[in-house]
Design an enzyme around this catalytic site. Structure first.
Site, short mmCIF file in Angstrom:
data_model
loop_
_atom_site.label_atom_id
_atom_site.label_comp_id
_atom_site.label_asym_id
_atom_site.label_seq_id
_atom_site.Cartn_x
_atom_site.Cartn_y
_atom_site.Cartn_z
N TYR A 1 -14.36 20.58 -13.72
CA TYR A 1 -14.90 19.23 -13.80
C TYR A 1 -16.03 19.08 -12.77
O TYR A 1 -15.80 19.27 -11.58
CB TYR A 1 -13.78 18.21 -13.57
CG TYR A 1 -14.30 16.82 -13.40
CD1 TYR A 1 -15.07 16.23 -14.40
CD2 TYR A 1 -14.07 16.10 -12.24
CE1 TYR A 1 -15.59 14.96 -14.24
CE2 TYR A 1 -14.58 14.83 -12.08
CZ TYR A 1 -15.35 14.27 -13.08
OH TYR A 1 -15.88 13.02 -12.91
N LYS B 1 -7.48 9.93 -18.57
CA LYS B 1 -7.72 10.62 -19.84
C LYS B 1 -6.50 10.48 -20.75
O LYS B 1 -6.13 9.39 -21.10
CB LYS B 1 -8.10 12.07 -19.59
CG LYS B 1 -9.08 12.27 -18.44
CD LYS B 1 -10.40 11.54 -18.63
CE LYS B 1 -11.36 11.87 -17.50
NZ LYS B 1 -12.42 10.94 -17.29
N ARG C 1 0.83 -1.21 0.00
CA ARG C 1 0.00 0.00 0.00
C ARG C 1 0.86 1.26 0.00
O ARG C 1 0.49 2.28 -0.56
CB ARG C 1 -0.98 -0.02 1.19
CG ARG C 1 -1.81 1.23 1.32
CD ARG C 1 -3.16 1.02 2.01
NE ARG C 1 -3.13 0.16 3.17
CZ ARG C 1 -2.58 0.47 4.35
NH1 ARG C 1 -1.97 1.63 4.51
NH2 ARG C 1 -2.62 -0.39 5.35
N ASP D 1 -5.41 21.55 -12.20
CA ASP D 1 -5.89 20.34 -12.88
C ASP D 1 -5.56 20.54 -14.36
O ASP D 1 -6.19 21.33 -15.06
CB ASP D 1 -7.40 20.17 -12.66
CG ASP D 1 -7.97 18.93 -13.36
OD1 ASP D 1 -7.31 18.42 -14.28
OD2 ASP D 1 -9.07 18.49 -12.99
#
Ligand code: PLP
Length: 380
Positions: free
Chosen positions: A104, A202, A52, A177
């Site tokens: 977004y 994306k 992790r 972003d």
């Protein structure tokens, strides 16, 4: 030749040129182990203890994106939303943050529904105006300015360097972003941003088959250390196979983005001359309100995203999307296949998307086919 002298396209194509030392393989292995051996004296000298926190399959995609963004370090996350949420979750309680009105929608609704519950005060501001950003700052209380450029779904442009000056003058961080711009077209850290975020789902991955997110930092500082701990403790981690696919996708990033930009420009020009189209929103068109800033801070193109407004409102827009044959009617963006979407349907009531808006994500198909399909879908 030293890595610093190589063009980023070379670094991406060769995934930094790393090879597997034990076999000579030119593609690194996927590490699936969740746990790592301790030394006999109980130490972890090889630096990894548990998957992790320390997945070796992250090393190469993280290092490549760090090089492409010109940053100090990168973290991959299980999604773009997980990467974005980690930033807000690491802020001090009661922080004031500024976010754009056009952004977004998923992050906007998360900020409204969750972040405010946890004690963050969020102001949504017109981020195309530096004056509006300046006025919204509370020096000493605003800890973060979040911008997205070009921003969904109007492809509004924010001046990154100007925003960095404003944020820093009040002691706040600037986070960008940069999903739609990609490191091919914009390097926000060089313009003064503190962190860059991508929905790697994306363009970075580019094949509509991985959900992933990234953060890249300008400095290895205390906030970055907190983000590293946040990812491993909260556990918003990417799978090893997804990390491998992400790296594989990034190897063709430059080719895909260059092609998408060229095609998007041609589509924007063709449709802006079509009387059946009310408006074309594309930052590469000189009539777009963000054109001048985009031309200054984007290099090599204006991106593969654009939106169309059609005559006849939502009904006409949905009917147009129903008639395409090559474009796929689907959400998301940045994949090799072109997508079309009626945006107001997904974004809900507080969306800035006009009801007649169709969002286009331009892929790498033949641009003549894409234009012909849109023209035929626009009907008589
Ligand atoms: C600009 C932008 N930022 C963030 C996100 C969220 O990313 P993800 O879907 O990988 O969680 C998206 C997803 O559509 C996006 O388009």
């Amino acid at each position: 030749m030293s890595r610093e002298l190589l063009h980023p396209a070379t670094l991406a194509a060769q995934a930094l040129g790393s090879t597997d030392a034990s076999t000579g393989a030119v593609v690194l292995p996927i590490h699936t182990a969740t746990t790592f051996l301790r030394d006999p004296d109980n130490q972890y000298r090889r630096g990894r203890s548990y998957g992790r926190a320390d997945n070796p399959s992250y090393d190469q995609p993280q290092a490549l994106l760090t090089a492409l963004e010109g940053g100090a370090a990168t973290l991959v996350f299980s999604s773009g939303m997980a990467a974005a949420a980690a930033v807000f979750q690491c802020l001090p309680r009661d922080s004031h943050v500024i976010a754009p009105r056009v952004m977004y929608w998923g992050l906007r609704s998360w900020l409204k529904d969750f972040a405010e519950n946890w004690g963050l005060a969020v102001d949504f501001v017109d981020a195309t105006s530096l004056d509006a950003l300046r006025c919204a700052l509370h020096p000493g209380r605003t800890s973060l300015l979040w911008i997205e450029t070009p921003a969904n779904p109007l492809w509004s442009v924010t001046d990154i360097a100007g925003s960095a000056d404003i944020a820093h003058s009040a002691g706040a961080l600037l986070v960008v972003d940069s999903t739609a711009a990609t490191p091919v077209l914009t390097r926000p850290l060089a313009l003064g941003a503190d962190l860059v975020m991508h929905s790697a789902t994306k363009y970075l991955n580019g094949h509509s088959d991985v959900i992933a997110g990234t953060l890249t930092t300008a400095r290895d500082d205390a906030f970055w250390a907190r983000l590293c701990v946040a990812r491993s403790r909260a556990g918003a981690i990417l799978g090893s196979f997804e990390a491998y696919l992400l790296l594989r996708g990034m190897r063709t990033l430059f080719l895909r983005v260059e092609r998408a930009c060229r095609s998007a420009e041609q589509i924007a020009e063709a449709l802006s001359q079509d009387s059946r189209v009310l408006d074309v929103l594309y930052p590469g068109l000189p009539g777009h309100p963000g054109y001048t800033i985009a031309a200054r801070q984007m290099t090599g193109g204006f991106g593969g995203m654009l939106s169309l407004r059609v005559h006849g409102g939502a009904e006409a827009a949905i009917a147009t999307a129903a008639r395409v044959e090559i474009w796929k009617r689907a959400t998301s963006l940045g994949g090799v296949e072109s997508l079309i979407e009626h945006r107001a349907s997904i974004e809900g009531v507080d969306s800035p998307a006009p009801p007649d808006l169709l969002r286009l994500s331009v892929g790498i198909e033949d641009v003549g086919d894409l234009i012909a399909d849109l023209k035929s879908a626009l009907g008589g």
